[in-house]
Design an enzyme around this catalytic site. Sequence first.
Site, PDB file in Angstrom:
ATOM      1  CE  LYS A  49      -3.729  -2.492   2.274  1.00  0.00           C
ATOM      2  NZ  LYS A  49      -4.474  -2.819   3.502  1.00  0.00           N
ATOM      3  CD  GLN A  93      -3.529  -4.471   6.593  1.00  0.00           C
ATOM      4  OE1 GLN A  93      -3.644  -3.423   5.959  1.00  0.00           O
ATOM      5  NE2 GLN A  93      -3.883  -5.637   6.083  1.00  0.00           N
ATOM      6  CG  ASP A 116     -10.243  -0.401   5.075  1.00  0.00           C
ATOM      7  OD1 ASP A 116      -9.908  -0.880   3.983  1.00  0.00           O
ATOM      8  OD2 ASP A 116      -9.495  -0.393   6.079  1.00  0.00           O
TER       9      ASP A 116
HETATM   10  N1  GUN Z   1      -6.915  -6.968   6.115  1.00  0.00           N
HETATM   11  C1  GUN Z   1      -7.201  -7.706   5.015  1.00  0.00           C
HETATM   12  N2  GUN Z   1      -7.877  -6.973   4.108  1.00  0.00           N
HETATM   13  C2  GUN Z   1      -8.019  -5.749   4.638  1.00  0.00           C
HETATM   14  C3  GUN Z   1      -8.642  -4.542   4.161  1.00  0.00           C
HETATM   15  O1  GUN Z   1      -9.214  -4.447   3.064  1.00  0.00           O
HETATM   16  N3  GUN Z   1      -8.558  -3.475   5.006  1.00  0.00           N
HETATM   17  C4  GUN Z   1      -7.969  -3.552   6.224  1.00  0.00           C
HETATM   18  N4  GUN Z   1      -7.966  -2.464   6.975  1.00  0.00           N
HETATM   19  N5  GUN Z   1      -7.400  -4.646   6.695  1.00  0.00           N
HETATM   20  C5  GUN Z   1      -7.422  -5.734   5.896  1.00  0.00           C
END
Ligand code: GUN
Length: 281
Positions: A49, A93, A116
């Site tokens: 990311k 995360q 998200d």
């Molecule tokens: N862990 C796995 N996929 C995601 C996601 O799309 N967002 C977040 N914040 N954590 C994750």
Amino acid sequence: MAIIIDGKSVADKITEQLKQKLSQLQDKPHLAVIQIGNNAASTIYVNLKKKKAEEIGIKSTVINLDENIEEKELIRIIQELNKDNSIHAILVQLPLPKHINENKIIKTISAQKDVDGFTAQNTGDLLNGIKPKAYPCTPKGVLKLLKEYNIEIQGKHAVIVGRSNIVGKPLAIMLLNEHATVTICHSKTKNLQEITKQADILISAVGKKIIFKDMVKPDSVVIDVGIFKDENGKTTGDVDFENVKDIASYITPVPKGVGPMTIACLMENTIELFKNNKKRV
Ligand code: GUN
């Protein structure tokens, strides 16, 4: 033989467009990513990311916190980020360590910075058919792939395997909003194969090898959201790709399928939150 859906190249195209868009702006969006502990998979995703943000011209700050951080300290840090006008998007995360209540943490994130789309306001808006501040990244990426390949959704039977808050549940709502007939299957579902066999669009988001050729309707569309390492350390997905590709009409590979789309959508969401934020001030 199915058409292989090239998620990587669709994601690259989105990346290019976002880069263009940002090059015309003086101010840049700023994404804050919180990682707690050092779960190996999370570290990989967080690094991807950060790298993609840099490539596009989005500022990113990764906040690494100790595995044993107290819940109230994490809440305090998120509240600070909510107040900080130089931060436009916040991502915590997941998964979190067991002693931290995930719902409580998500509740703390300001809906305006919820990149998200996981907060109550954003999921509630999604459920009510109102445009949320941000759509959850992976479901958004899946829908973009279907649209990019002109795959009809309206009236189709979409079967989702997996009911997570991150993928299965929001994806079901988004497909419903696109007028699909939606079935969600999960670990307690009886006769999984009977149901998956009825799918015009079959989406698996489980994290283990679960979809085999005899569970797939010929000429259906198969989307694999799962990503994990097999016993040989090779990155793979939920679907037995080599055999399923012979009967599906479209199929996503792993890697280079849904994964890159999730990250591209995260970048798009960051820019959208930034723009909305500018409109408000
Ligand atoms: N862990 C796995 N996929 C995601 C996601 O799309 N967002 C977040 N914040 N954590 C994750």
